[in-house]
Scaffold this motif. Sequence first.
Motif: not given
Lengths: 447, 472
Positions: A437-441
């Motif tokens: 989720e953090l990387l996608a963000e």
Amino acid sequence: MNKTETVENKLTDLKKTLAYYETFSCVQCGYCLPACPTYQTMGKETHSPRGRINLVKMTAEGKLTNLNLLADSIDKCLGCRACETACPTGVRYGKIYESAKSLLHLREEESSPSKGWKNILLHSVIPNKKRLNRLANFVWFYQKSGLQKIARHSGFLRLLPNHLGEFEALLPTLPSPVERAKRPVRFPAQGKPKYRVAFFTGCVMDAIFEKINRLSMQLLQKAGCEVVMIEGETCCGALHAHTGDLETAKQLAKQNITAFEQAANREPLDFIVNNAGGCGAMLIEYDHLFRGDPEWEPRARTFVEKTRDISQVLTMTGPLPIVKQTNQKKEVVTYQRSCHMTNVQKVTKEPLQLIRSIPGIELREMENPDKCCGSAGIYNIVNYNESMDILDDKMSTVKNTGATTIITTNPGCLLQMKMGIIREGLQDKVRAVHLVELLAEACGIEI
Amino acid sequence: MTQFQSKLLDEIKRIISDQRRVLWEEHDLYSYSFDASFGTYLPDVVVQPVTTDEVVKLVKFANQYKIPITPRGHSTCLSGGPLPVQGGIVCDMSKMNQKLLIDEEDLVAIVSPGVLTSQIHKAAEEKGLMYPPDPSSSGVSTIGGNLAENSGGPRGLKYGVTKDYVIGLEVVTPEGEVIRTGGRTVKNVTGYDLTKLIVGSEGTLGIITEAILRLIPKPPASETLMAIFDDLVDSGRAISKVLSSGILPSKLELMDQASIAAVENYEPCGLPTDAEAILLIEVDGHPHAVADEIASVREICKQVGAREIRMAKNDKERQELWKARKLVSPAIAKIKPTKISEDATVPRSKIPDMFKRLKEIRAKYNIDLVVFGHAGDGNLHPNIIADKRDKEEMRRVEQAVSEIFAAAIELGGTLSGEHGIGTMKAPFMEMELGTVGLEMMRRIKKAWDPNNIMNPGKIFPEPGQKLVLTDE
């Protein structure tokens, strides 16, 4: 020989059923004590790795005859296997633990076959994609229809057994059945294709954290991977293996290996990618599951050789296409490792490398970052109090970092961290996310 | 539950308010029946006190009813110290870990017995100080256990062992009285030195409930080199030449050919398997002095005929060099599961003779024997690798161990450099101390513990007691 006789044999020939010879490799030096979360919180050798190994040995030798006492020790083990990493003589604790679990499972089956919610969940729901989907759709309906509001206000949730009401609050908002059905079965690579990978969706992960699965596939796609789904895949079997049901675990493994072989026959696949530390650990030990089986061991080994955690693939594909603004206020994050990813898969560097590659993020490590959070499969449901003691310890180290984001790499840990945030009353200040989720963000991927 | 147990429990539950710290179920008793040496002995009850007052009441009770009481920390012991060989009460001191004070002015640490040794290292280092004794188990061993067994470690060569850093103790005597020995001063010659008597007494003279430890300034720099030798005797000469050259290394560790081969087989580190010995030498102190000293050590090793010398340029390389030594234990455990780690120690000058004797013993009894250890202080650590399930092999091992002890004593050495006597070496005590020497120790024990309740069955052999390494 009929089935009952076999079970009886297994229950009496304890030296064979238990990993008795394996216990001799433990020299009882005690180096595992500081690494063991349950020894730390429960404070006695009975709940330490070398204590458990010794009890398995004593049981096999017929000295400890009360299996309830063995169960008291073994069932409180998280199975995090931090002791294996700490062990100076390389004792394969996982094997000893699983043999004890398997013995206790047999005994339970003898006394009350196929009863209880645990059994229904493990045998009828989790390995069945359709039923899992139906359950997920029911949760979606429950969340959207107003039922959730009623349930929360009525106090009904408090009446659920095993504190399940508290876990209800942790569920993310689920996608609708329509959205779920619309998910493509193939994501073409963006830019020059680097790898073609099969994505292992998992069971719980796909039911509850479908969003994270979807983000994972889009991330891989952005990083230059063509992503395909494997038709016919099922649960990895970790939850079954950890409760001692090795037979079901093997069946599920065979189904996954076969499904992958069929997919690989249609087109060459570079990797089988998963995004759940616990599932990945199970998948990479499939060859252990079939040790000595002339047909399945080599097939399992091929499967194992292709298996990767998503962080490994994203590190291989080069720098991520990050679009995040750097002039934003610095976000302080901390990383709660998945035990199975650290101690079994030994994937430790890649997630850190990815986290550090995001601009505007400051990683502050907590004390003992390798220590289990107490989630451990369904441990937090079965051993709620013990799990919460471990979680409270963990949260005090999380709080000391001042982080506003806790990063995890496994669905169980993610739910447990969300639980920890609620227990500490930090809902407005701290969030828990999956690394994906953090990387996608950071890459500007949204759903 | 036996009748004895239920009577015991009634009394103990009056002393220990928190019932969770009183363990009596069968699986709990099995969990406190072992240490890292040999044998399984079930206690009748396990108690985890957290205050001196609880210990006092517990010991008074045990003394009144003549119930054996065995103190223990984390039971990492290699000689049998924490084994409840006569049953009774196991007193687990690991929960008594509340106090860890560093006093920078007096250069002392004041600690509870359950504090981990590595926690003391860390707390001292935060203030620029050092607590030198560092047994390899320091990450898990409690300081109480270190004190009871007088533990050593690789820094013994330069810095000595646990007893050299203890200046004061609080002790609960076997009759349940609290005494204080020594104090916070380095100089203290008031009366008999009871501090040194208690340290290393293996829990037979009382239970330590607090200790005052001496700290020293932490050396600001260190350097490491690895010297590889074709001939074991050359490595022995290198050791004596380094030590007589005015340099006192902080660590001087040796690996023999068998341990080099085991490591390379387990995890290749680029070590030459045809070499007969590897020395790892570390010096510490002021950066300038350290640079000078490591250069001299290198020169000496070269002169003596080292085939290759590897110097560490930075911390990472330093860790690389030490990695080989750290891998010895896991590597040899792969050969066979049972490891008998001995710590017989000889005067430095006798190291080459001891090597010769070990070689003969290895051949005579046809055993797997590897030598790796603190060569600089004569504490060689011959390790025998065997399989406990092979009764015939274990008999040969028992004989070999006896002969190792005899060799060490003949060469002017001692049974134990750092692990203690416990049950494992008790049968050999008279061989080293003589009848009268041992009798004087017995008299001390009797004066302190008239009812023989405090960790009975340790240090002093029963008539006819022999070393037994099998379960039956």
